[in-house]
Write a protein that holds these residues in place. Structure first.
Motif, PDB file in Angstrom:
ATOM      1  N   ARG A  31       0.838  31.215  32.470  1.00  0.00           N
ATOM      2  CA  ARG A  31      -0.384  32.003  32.329  1.00  0.00           C
ATOM      3  C   ARG A  31      -1.475  31.250  31.557  1.00  0.00           C
ATOM      4  NH1 ARG A  31      -0.740  37.064  33.951  1.00  0.00           N
ATOM      5  NH2 ARG A  31       1.142  38.089  34.735  1.00  0.00           N
ATOM      6  N   TRP A  32      -1.072  30.463  30.549  1.00  0.00           N
ATOM      7  CA  TRP A  32      -2.061  29.715  29.779  1.00  0.00           C
ATOM      8  C   TRP A  32      -2.732  28.663  30.660  1.00  0.00           C
ATOM      9  CZ3 TRP A  32      -5.595  28.923  26.472  1.00  0.00           C
ATOM     10  CH2 TRP A  32      -5.941  27.649  26.061  1.00  0.00           C
ATOM     11  N   GLN A  33      -1.947  27.935  31.457  1.00  0.00           N
ATOM     12  CA  GLN A  33      -2.519  26.922  32.336  1.00  0.00           C
ATOM     13  C   GLN A  33      -3.426  27.558  33.394  1.00  0.00           C
ATOM     14  OE1 GLN A  33       1.233  25.197  33.609  1.00  0.00           O
ATOM     15  NE2 GLN A  33       0.861  23.331  32.407  1.00  0.00           N
ATOM     16  N   ALA A  34      -2.992  28.689  33.926  1.00  0.00           N
ATOM     17  CA  ALA A  34      -3.816  29.380  34.921  1.00  0.00           C
ATOM     18  C   ALA A  34      -5.146  29.825  34.318  1.00  0.00           C
ATOM     19  CB  ALA A  34      -3.053  30.581  35.471  1.00  0.00           C
ATOM     20  N   MET A  35      -5.083  30.335  33.090  1.00  0.00           N
ATOM     21  CA  MET A  35      -6.305  30.760  32.413  1.00  0.00           C
ATOM     22  C   MET A  35      -7.217  29.562  32.151  1.00  0.00           C
ATOM     23  SD  MET A  35      -8.248  33.059  31.080  1.00  0.00           S
ATOM     24  CE  MET A  35      -7.211  34.526  31.121  1.00  0.00           C
ATOM     25  N   ARG A  36      -6.631  28.474  31.669  1.00  0.00           N
ATOM     26  CA  ARG A  36      -7.429  27.306  31.277  1.00  0.00           C
ATOM     27  C   ARG A  36      -8.047  26.573  32.465  1.00  0.00           C
ATOM     28  NH1 ARG A  36      -5.138  21.975  28.003  1.00  0.00           N
ATOM     29  NH2 ARG A  36      -7.104  20.807  27.978  1.00  0.00           N
ATOM     30  N   TYR A  37      -7.276  26.375  33.514  1.00  0.00           N
ATOM     31  CA  TYR A  37      -7.721  25.517  34.607  1.00  0.00           C
ATOM     32  C   TYR A  37      -8.300  26.265  35.808  1.00  0.00           C
ATOM     33  CZ  TYR A  37      -5.135  21.891  32.122  1.00  0.00           C
ATOM     34  OH  TYR A  37      -4.683  21.014  31.166  1.00  0.00           O
ATOM     35  N   VAL A  38      -7.976  27.553  35.943  1.00  0.00           N
ATOM     36  CA  VAL A  38      -8.403  28.293  37.125  1.00  0.00           C
ATOM     37  C   VAL A  38      -9.391  29.411  36.778  1.00  0.00           C
ATOM     38  CG1 VAL A  38      -7.650  29.685  39.098  1.00  0.00           C
ATOM     39  CG2 VAL A  38      -6.239  27.770  38.302  1.00  0.00           C
ATOM     40  N   ILE A  39      -9.003  30.286  35.854  1.00  0.00           N
ATOM     41  CA  ILE A  39      -9.802  31.487  35.582  1.00  0.00           C
ATOM     42  C   ILE A  39     -11.038  31.185  34.729  1.00  0.00           C
ATOM     43  CG2 ILE A  39      -9.758  33.838  34.686  1.00  0.00           C
ATOM     44  CD1 ILE A  39      -7.973  33.362  37.114  1.00  0.00           C
ATOM     45  N   LEU A  40     -10.826  30.503  33.595  1.00  0.00           N
ATOM     46  CA  LEU A  40     -11.941  30.284  32.671  1.00  0.00           C
ATOM     47  C   LEU A  40     -13.112  29.503  33.273  1.00  0.00           C
ATOM     48  CD1 LEU A  40     -10.344  29.696  29.146  1.00  0.00           C
ATOM     49  CD2 LEU A  40     -11.726  31.624  29.923  1.00  0.00           C
ATOM     50  N   PRO A  41     -12.875  28.417  34.021  1.00  0.00           N
ATOM     51  CA  PRO A  41     -14.030  27.710  34.604  1.00  0.00           C
ATOM     52  C   PRO A  41     -14.890  28.603  35.493  1.00  0.00           C
ATOM     53  CG  PRO A  41     -12.085  26.332  34.715  1.00  0.00           C
ATOM     54  CD  PRO A  41     -11.611  27.689  34.274  1.00  0.00           C
ATOM     55  N   GLN A  42     -14.245  29.437  36.306  1.00  0.00           N
ATOM     56  CA  GLN A  42     -15.003  30.346  37.179  1.00  0.00           C
ATOM     57  C   GLN A  42     -15.697  31.436  36.359  1.00  0.00           C
ATOM     58  OE1 GLN A  42     -12.968  31.337  41.069  1.00  0.00           O
ATOM     59  NE2 GLN A  42     -11.222  30.466  39.971  1.00  0.00           N
ATOM     60  N   ALA A  43     -14.986  31.973  35.380  1.00  0.00           N
ATOM     61  CA  ALA A  43     -15.558  33.032  34.551  1.00  0.00           C
ATOM     62  C   ALA A  43     -16.754  32.518  33.759  1.00  0.00           C
ATOM     63  CB  ALA A  43     -14.496  33.580  33.598  1.00  0.00           C
ATOM     64  N   PHE A  44     -16.650  31.282  33.264  1.00  0.00           N
ATOM     65  CA  PHE A  44     -17.746  30.708  32.482  1.00  0.00           C
ATOM     66  C   PHE A  44     -18.987  30.521  33.344  1.00  0.00           C
ATOM     67  CE2 PHE A  44     -20.031  27.040  30.628  1.00  0.00           C
ATOM     68  CZ  PHE A  44     -20.348  27.610  29.398  1.00  0.00           C
ATOM     69  N   SER A  45     -18.787  30.078  34.581  1.00  0.00           N
ATOM     70  CA  SER A  45     -19.914  29.910  35.497  1.00  0.00           C
ATOM     71  C   SER A  45     -20.608  31.235  35.778  1.00  0.00           C
ATOM     72  CB  SER A  45     -19.432  29.284  36.807  1.00  0.00           C
ATOM     73  OG  SER A  45     -20.497  29.178  37.725  1.00  0.00           O
ATOM     74  N   ILE A  46     -19.811  32.280  35.951  1.00  0.00           N
ATOM     75  CA  ILE A  46     -20.380  33.599  36.247  1.00  0.00           C
ATOM     76  C   ILE A  46     -21.132  34.165  35.047  1.00  0.00           C
ATOM     77  CG2 ILE A  46     -19.791  35.993  36.837  1.00  0.00           C
ATOM     78  CD1 ILE A  46     -17.332  34.801  38.335  1.00  0.00           C
ATOM     79  N   SER A  47     -20.555  34.008  33.865  1.00  0.00           N
ATOM     80  CA  SER A  47     -21.135  34.635  32.672  1.00  0.00           C
ATOM     81  C   SER A  47     -22.135  33.736  31.945  1.00  0.00           C
ATOM     82  CB  SER A  47     -20.010  35.034  31.701  1.00  0.00           C
ATOM     83  OG  SER A  47     -19.284  33.886  31.288  1.00  0.00           O
ATOM     84  N   PHE A  48     -22.422  32.547  32.490  1.00  0.00           N
ATOM     85  CA  PHE A  48     -23.295  31.605  31.789  1.00  0.00           C
ATOM     86  C   PHE A  48     -24.689  32.166  31.497  1.00  0.00           C
ATOM     87  CE2 PHE A  48     -26.106  27.921  31.409  1.00  0.00           C
ATOM     88  CZ  PHE A  48     -25.459  27.230  30.384  1.00  0.00           C
ATOM     89  N   PRO A  49     -25.345  32.871  32.434  1.00  0.00           N
ATOM     90  CA  PRO A  49     -26.663  33.447  32.098  1.00  0.00           C
ATOM     91  C   PRO A  49     -26.617  34.385  30.900  1.00  0.00           C
ATOM     92  CG  PRO A  49     -26.324  33.470  34.461  1.00  0.00           C
ATOM     93  CD  PRO A  49     -25.003  33.083  33.845  1.00  0.00           C
ATOM     94  N   ALA A  50     -25.605  35.261  30.863  1.00  0.00           N
ATOM     95  CA  ALA A  50     -25.463  36.169  29.719  1.00  0.00           C
ATOM     96  C   ALA A  50     -25.145  35.394  28.450  1.00  0.00           C
ATOM     97  CB  ALA A  50     -24.360  37.192  29.996  1.00  0.00           C
ATOM     98  N   PHE A  51     -24.341  34.348  28.583  1.00  0.00           N
ATOM     99  CA  PHE A  51     -23.986  33.497  27.457  1.00  0.00           C
ATOM    100  C   PHE A  51     -25.235  32.864  26.842  1.00  0.00           C
ATOM    101  CE2 PHE A  51     -23.167  29.136  26.051  1.00  0.00           C
ATOM    102  CZ  PHE A  51     -22.247  29.341  25.042  1.00  0.00           C
ATOM    103  N   MET A  52     -26.116  32.298  27.670  1.00  0.00           N
ATOM    104  CA  MET A  52     -27.336  31.659  27.162  1.00  0.00           C
ATOM    105  C   MET A  52     -28.298  32.692  26.569  1.00  0.00           C
ATOM    106  SD  MET A  52     -27.031  28.478  27.249  1.00  0.00           S
ATOM    107  CE  MET A  52     -28.686  28.254  26.581  1.00  0.00           C
ATOM    108  N   ALA A  53     -28.353  33.875  27.174  1.00  0.00           N
ATOM    109  CA  ALA A  53     -29.193  34.935  26.620  1.00  0.00           C
ATOM    110  C   ALA A  53     -28.720  35.319  25.217  1.00  0.00           C
ATOM    111  CB  ALA A  53     -29.186  36.154  27.533  1.00  0.00           C
ATOM    112  N   ASN A  54     -27.401  35.348  25.022  1.00  0.00           N
ATOM    113  CA  ASN A  54     -26.844  35.666  23.711  1.00  0.00           C
ATOM    114  C   ASN A  54     -27.141  34.566  22.695  1.00  0.00           C
ATOM    115  OD1 ASN A  54     -25.778  38.106  24.536  1.00  0.00           O
ATOM    116  ND2 ASN A  54     -23.800  37.241  25.084  1.00  0.00           N
ATOM    117  N   VAL A  55     -27.091  33.299  23.130  1.00  0.00           N
ATOM    118  CA  VAL A  55     -27.408  32.186  22.233  1.00  0.00           C
ATOM    119  C   VAL A  55     -28.842  32.304  21.727  1.00  0.00           C
ATOM    120  CG1 VAL A  55     -27.786  29.684  22.131  1.00  0.00           C
ATOM    121  CG2 VAL A  55     -25.712  30.582  23.192  1.00  0.00           C
TER     122      VAL A  55
END
Length: 219
Positions: free
Chosen positions: A127-151
């Motif tokens: 599960r850790w490898q799946a989160m690190r290599y598969v889920i998080l990269p896609q999730a980060f791309s999707i949430s990047f606009p909200a992430f920058m707005a928060n910064v």
């Protein structure tokens, strides 16, 4: 406009700007770490920790940063926990920002199709490898606009740090106005230096957002 006054006190604003940036970046770093932790806890629905994370997020998002700073700076010493202004500023920004980052990360994680995790596990990943290599990269791309707005939001929130005696940009402007009554000049420098800090972040965020879009994500 007294340009001699502006020229004389630009170095003071430069010093205050570096303090603002240093504390802001430190607070944002810890906010990202805290937000990611809370988002993963909510994503995996860890029984007790999920409730704690939810309470923290709701409490943090629904109380002003100024109140949180007062509690850390003036309240904690009453029970023997001493903090200096810089630590207080970083802790307050991390506490507030962590909740916003958590919601941004959670929305990104939940937007990734559940079959992605199943596919990764079927390929032999844990599960850790799946989160690190598969889920998080896609999730980060999707949430990047909200992430920058928060910064950007958190960098602007540093303007309340003057309430706990931090000599940031706002403290410097108010101090000069009180000493010399040069309101126009002091506020002009305040706006100028906040623009110098925030405008590059905003432009960089827009450029990165366009480059990170793929397969329709972020469009």
């Amino acid at each position: 406009m007294d340009w001699k006054f502006i020229e004389k006190y630009i170095p003071l604003y430069e010093k205050a700007a570096w303090l603002t940036v240093r504390i802001g970046l430190a607070g944002i770093f810890f906010a990202i770490a805290l937000g990611l932790l809370c988002a993963v806890i909510q994503y995996y629905k860890v029984p007790i920790l999920k409730r704690i994370a939810t309470v923290y997020i709701e409490f943090s998002r629904n109380t002003p940063l100024l109140v949180q700073l007062f509690f850390i700076y003036y309240g904690l010493p009453k029970i023997g926990i001493q903090t200096d202004p810089e630590v207080c500023g970083i802790a307050g920004l991390a506490f507030l920002g962590g909740s916003y980052m958590a919601e941004a990360c959670r929305s990104g994680l939940e937007a990734v199709d559940g079959v992605q995790m199943e596919s990764a596990l079927s390929l032999g990943m844990d599960r850790w490898q799946a989160m690190r290599y598969v889920i998080l990269p896609q999730a980060f791309s999707i949430s990047f606009p909200a992430f920058m707005a928060n910064v950007i939001f958190l960098l602007k929130e540093t303007s309340v740090f003057s309430a706990v005696s931090l000599m940031d940009l706002m403290f410097t402007a108010k101090d000069l106005i009180g000493l010399y009554y040069k309101t126009t000049e002091s506020l002009f420098l305040l706006v100028l230096f906040y623009l110098l800090i925030l405008l590059p972040v905003s432009v960089l965020g827009s450029l990165l957002e366009r480059r990170m879009r793929y397969a329709g994500f972020g469009a």
